[in-house]
Design a protein around this motif. Sequence first.
Motif, PDB file in Angstrom:
ATOM      1  N   GLY A 104       0.798  -1.220   0.000  1.00  0.00           N
ATOM      2  CA  GLY A 104       0.000   0.000   0.000  1.00  0.00           C
ATOM      3  C   GLY A 104       0.830   1.270   0.000  1.00  0.00           C
ATOM      4  O   GLY A 104       0.317   2.353  -0.289  1.00  0.00           O
ATOM      5  N   ALA A 105       2.141   1.158   0.296  1.00  0.00           N
ATOM      6  CA  ALA A 105       2.989   2.350   0.339  1.00  0.00           C
ATOM      7  C   ALA A 105       3.302   2.852  -1.063  1.00  0.00           C
ATOM      8  O   ALA A 105       3.571   4.033  -1.261  1.00  0.00           O
ATOM      9  CB  ALA A 105       4.277   2.051   1.101  1.00  0.00           C
ATOM     10  N   GLY A 106       3.308   1.946  -2.028  1.00  0.00           N
ATOM     11  CA  GLY A 106       3.571   2.343  -3.403  1.00  0.00           C
ATOM     12  C   GLY A 106       5.018   2.631  -3.711  1.00  0.00           C
ATOM     13  O   GLY A 106       5.340   3.090  -4.810  1.00  0.00           O
ATOM     14  N   ALA A 107       5.924   2.345  -2.780  1.00  0.00           N
ATOM     15  CA  ALA A 107       7.334   2.643  -2.997  1.00  0.00           C
ATOM     16  C   ALA A 107       8.057   1.513  -3.711  1.00  0.00           C
ATOM     17  O   ALA A 107       9.139   1.716  -4.257  1.00  0.00           O
ATOM     18  CB  ALA A 107       8.018   2.935  -1.664  1.00  0.00           C
ATOM     19  N   PHE A 108       7.471   0.306  -3.713  1.00  0.00           N
ATOM     20  CA  PHE A 108       8.161  -0.863  -4.239  1.00  0.00           C
ATOM     21  C   PHE A 108       7.310  -1.593  -5.267  1.00  0.00           C
ATOM     22  O   PHE A 108       6.082  -1.613  -5.173  1.00  0.00           O
ATOM     23  CB  PHE A 108       8.509  -1.834  -3.104  1.00  0.00           C
ATOM     24  N   PRO A 109       7.952  -2.220  -6.246  1.00  0.00           N
ATOM     25  CA  PRO A 109       7.224  -3.091  -7.172  1.00  0.00           C
ATOM     26  C   PRO A 109       6.607  -4.273  -6.426  1.00  0.00           C
ATOM     27  O   PRO A 109       6.917  -4.524  -5.253  1.00  0.00           O
ATOM     28  CB  PRO A 109       8.314  -3.560  -8.148  1.00  0.00           C
ATOM     29  N   ALA A 110       5.775  -5.009  -7.128  1.00  0.00           N
ATOM     30  CA  ALA A 110       5.029  -6.089  -6.484  1.00  0.00           C
ATOM     31  C   ALA A 110       5.913  -7.255  -6.073  1.00  0.00           C
ATOM     32  O   ALA A 110       5.573  -8.004  -5.155  1.00  0.00           O
ATOM     33  CB  ALA A 110       3.921  -6.578  -7.425  1.00  0.00           C
ATOM     34  N   ARG A 111       7.058  -7.442  -6.717  1.00  0.00           N
ATOM     35  CA  ARG A 111       7.905  -8.598  -6.396  1.00  0.00           C
ATOM     36  C   ARG A 111       9.363  -8.184  -6.269  1.00  0.00           C
ATOM     37  O   ARG A 111       9.811  -7.198  -6.870  1.00  0.00           O
ATOM     38  CB  ARG A 111       7.771  -9.680  -7.471  1.00  0.00           C
ATOM     39  N   GLY A 112      10.088  -8.949  -5.463  1.00  0.00           N
ATOM     40  CA  GLY A 112      11.533  -8.755  -5.344  1.00  0.00           C
ATOM     41  C   GLY A 112      11.985  -7.890  -4.189  1.00  0.00           C
ATOM     42  O   GLY A 112      13.186  -7.731  -3.977  1.00  0.00           O
ATOM     43  N   TRP A 113      11.041  -7.342  -3.393  1.00  0.00           N
ATOM     44  CA  TRP A 113      11.412  -6.404  -2.342  1.00  0.00           C
ATOM     45  C   TRP A 113      10.957  -6.937  -0.983  1.00  0.00           C
ATOM     46  O   TRP A 113       9.803  -7.328  -0.815  1.00  0.00           O
ATOM     47  CB  TRP A 113      10.815  -5.033  -2.607  1.00  0.00           C
ATOM     48  N   TYR A 114      11.883  -6.894   0.002  1.00  0.00           N
ATOM     49  CA  TYR A 114      11.617  -7.474   1.319  1.00  0.00           C
ATOM     50  C   TYR A 114      12.215  -6.586   2.405  1.00  0.00           C
ATOM     51  O   TYR A 114      13.197  -5.881   2.184  1.00  0.00           O
ATOM     52  CB  TYR A 114      12.226  -8.882   1.414  1.00  0.00           C
ATOM     53  N   ALA A 115      11.617  -6.677   3.594  1.00  0.00           N
ATOM     54  CA  ALA A 115      12.103  -5.913   4.746  1.00  0.00           C
ATOM     55  C   ALA A 115      13.273  -6.665   5.371  1.00  0.00           C
ATOM     56  O   ALA A 115      13.157  -7.298   6.418  1.00  0.00           O
ATOM     57  CB  ALA A 115      10.978  -5.714   5.760  1.00  0.00           C
ATOM     58  N   THR A 116      14.416  -6.585   4.730  1.00  0.00           N
ATOM     59  CA  THR A 116      15.592  -7.374   5.123  1.00  0.00           C
ATOM     60  C   THR A 116      16.448  -6.614   6.124  1.00  0.00           C
ATOM     61  O   THR A 116      16.823  -5.458   5.882  1.00  0.00           O
ATOM     62  CB  THR A 116      16.437  -7.722   3.886  1.00  0.00           C
ATOM     63  N   ASP A 117      16.768  -7.268   7.224  1.00  0.00           N
ATOM     64  CA  ASP A 117      17.675  -6.675   8.211  1.00  0.00           C
ATOM     65  C   ASP A 117      19.109  -6.784   7.713  1.00  0.00           C
ATOM     66  O   ASP A 117      19.490  -7.753   7.044  1.00  0.00           O
ATOM     67  CB  ASP A 117      17.530  -7.399   9.557  1.00  0.00           C
ATOM     68  N   GLN A 118      19.929  -5.812   8.059  1.00  0.00           N
ATOM     69  CA  GLN A 118      21.303  -5.772   7.548  1.00  0.00           C
ATOM     70  C   GLN A 118      22.185  -6.899   8.072  1.00  0.00           C
ATOM     71  O   GLN A 118      23.243  -7.172   7.491  1.00  0.00           O
ATOM     72  CB  GLN A 118      21.943  -4.430   7.894  1.00  0.00           C
ATOM     73  N   TYR A 134      26.434  -5.386   2.211  1.00  0.00           N
ATOM     74  CA  TYR A 134      25.335  -5.528   3.155  1.00  0.00           C
ATOM     75  C   TYR A 134      24.086  -5.975   2.390  1.00  0.00           C
ATOM     76  O   TYR A 134      23.853  -5.520   1.259  1.00  0.00           O
ATOM     77  CB  TYR A 134      25.026  -4.191   3.829  1.00  0.00           C
ATOM     78  N   PRO A 135      23.244  -6.813   2.969  1.00  0.00           N
ATOM     79  CA  PRO A 135      21.957  -7.114   2.328  1.00  0.00           C
ATOM     80  C   PRO A 135      21.094  -5.859   2.233  1.00  0.00           C
ATOM     81  O   PRO A 135      21.068  -5.038   3.147  1.00  0.00           O
ATOM     82  CB  PRO A 135      21.328  -8.149   3.273  1.00  0.00           C
ATOM     83  N   THR A 136      20.412  -5.709   1.131  1.00  0.00           N
ATOM     84  CA  THR A 136      19.494  -4.593   0.918  1.00  0.00           C
ATOM     85  C   THR A 136      18.060  -5.120   0.910  1.00  0.00           C
ATOM     86  O   THR A 136      17.809  -6.287   1.199  1.00  0.00           O
ATOM     87  CB  THR A 136      19.797  -3.890  -0.415  1.00  0.00           C
ATOM     88  N   TYR A 137      17.126  -4.255   0.530  1.00  0.00           N
ATOM     89  CA  TYR A 137      15.724  -4.667   0.441  1.00  0.00           C
ATOM     90  C   TYR A 137      15.407  -5.389  -0.867  1.00  0.00           C
ATOM     91  O   TYR A 137      14.346  -6.001  -0.992  1.00  0.00           O
ATOM     92  CB  TYR A 137      14.802  -3.440   0.548  1.00  0.00           C
ATOM     93  N   PHE A 138      16.297  -5.301  -1.832  1.00  0.00           N
ATOM     94  CA  PHE A 138      16.037  -5.811  -3.177  1.00  0.00           C
ATOM     95  C   PHE A 138      16.641  -7.198  -3.348  1.00  0.00           C
ATOM     96  O   PHE A 138      17.851  -7.380  -3.219  1.00  0.00           O
ATOM     97  CB  PHE A 138      16.616  -4.837  -4.209  1.00  0.00           C
ATOM     98  N   HIS A 139      15.787  -8.192  -3.668  1.00  0.00           N
ATOM     99  CA  HIS A 139      16.238  -9.567  -3.898  1.00  0.00           C
ATOM    100  C   HIS A 139      15.574 -10.097  -5.167  1.00  0.00           C
ATOM    101  O   HIS A 139      14.615 -10.877  -5.112  1.00  0.00           O
ATOM    102  CB  HIS A 139      15.890 -10.458  -2.705  1.00  0.00           C
ATOM    103  N   PRO A 140      16.071  -9.688  -6.312  1.00  0.00           N
ATOM    104  CA  PRO A 140      15.448 -10.099  -7.572  1.00  0.00           C
ATOM    105  C   PRO A 140      15.584 -11.595  -7.812  1.00  0.00           C
ATOM    106  O   PRO A 140      16.579 -12.213  -7.441  1.00  0.00           O
ATOM    107  CB  PRO A 140      16.219  -9.292  -8.620  1.00  0.00           C
TER     108      PRO A 140
END
Length: 492
Positions: A136-150, A277-283
């Motif tokens: 619902g935030a609209g900041a990320f595409p529908a797939r490939g993005w996760y709330a990943t801790d560093q 570092y791990p990011t939020y993007f995991h394609p």
Amino acid sequence: MNATTLGPTFQKDAADKPDAAAAGVPWPSRVCYLVALATTFWAVASVLFPPSPFSLPLLPSVAVSQHPPRHKPPAGQSNRTATADPCAGRYIYVYEDLPPRFNDDIVRGCRALRPLMDMCPFMPNCGMGRPLGGDGAGAFPARGWYATDQFMLDVIVRCRMQRYECLTRDPARAAAVFVPAYASLDGGRYLWNGTATRDALALDLVAWLSRRPEWRAMGGRDHFLAAGRTAWDFLRKTDDDADWGTKLLHVPAVRNMTALVLEIDPWHQSATLAVPYPTYFHPASAADVRAWQETARAAERRWLFAFAGAARPRSKETVRAEIFQQCGASSRCGLFRCTNASDCESAAAPAAVMRLFGSSSFCLQPRGDTPTRRSTFDAVVAGCIPVFFHPDSAYTQYTAHLPPDPESWSVLIMHTDVTRRNVSIEETLSRIPPETVRAMREEVIRLIPRLVYADPRVKRADFKDAFDIAVEAVLDRVAKRRRGDAVDDEGR
């Protein structure tokens, strides 16, 4: 008749042999009669006295290949008939029988992994955490993005390794050996305990490994593990409870290994390899990467520069105070200020940070508690050009993942120039020609796949990511050790 007698006779017979042009038949020598007589005697004896099966020692059996020998092709012609092994030199053996106290049991206690913070929400999806797309935030595409801790590198790497295409169950065939222990999660949960508690599991791991024949083959020099924190967290020198961290990387056996860390040990780099570092993007695919690269390329950059982070009032080695002052005084600077470090890890932080970086041309990356920051890689993913204030924040760290010419994708403004000479960050960045900025941004966008970790649940991503590059660097290092080559101070 001995050899001395036979010698002259053979010489004489040879000398007296008639010329081949003569029509007559040569007269046989005495030797011919002797040979014929001996042959007849041997044939009779072999019939009357057959050989005993125990008369000669048994010869060792020899395995004979069923494949014909490969012939070297002529110069300039490749041997296309021979099937090349795509995994040759890349096989990895994994300790699948490593006791769960070194990994799975740690994850089961995820609520106690970090003080005042429940780490359980970050464990799903092989350590990537909850999906961010479609929230619902609209900041990320529908797939490939996760709330990943560093600090989830250990889990992500282990999950990727389980799907690595060149695994082997034969240690003798392996080019390297992976230890699937969660060193950083273990170290992080006890950082504020006594040193005996902090070191217990690490010493237990070393004891377990040292009993294995796979370890004894090279003394651990072909082993590697993921320890997803900075090396500083594993370099405690004394047993004083007031000293920070564990002593994992000071254990002699572990120093024979290669530890994948988020920031290297500057004094013993051959034992560590810095990885992103791990990011939020995991394609999950190259198509996912290309789609996001186009999004980053087309983004409107309304801020000249931006900063996301918390103040460090007690630290005298950063330029954060000056950054906050200069950014606050500029209409061209975007700012996401955390009241404290935990604010930067809130549920709303990923969308806020990525929106800010995605709308900025330059992203400031001062050092934090240590020279490096996860924010650097978030900025690159957003297509934002990093601005560093010390070479150790990136250039001396991620040598396997970053290009050798830092000016092609980043800016360096020495921290002393800002704090002592009052250099204006805005003026410095404004002087960079627009065509240069565009070229730098394009290089940053090109780097995205090399600095992100593909979805670890995918069998084989069709692009080279940070994991692939790290594994290649480890295999190259182990190969040099096998050859007896010295590993230099940068671990290469």
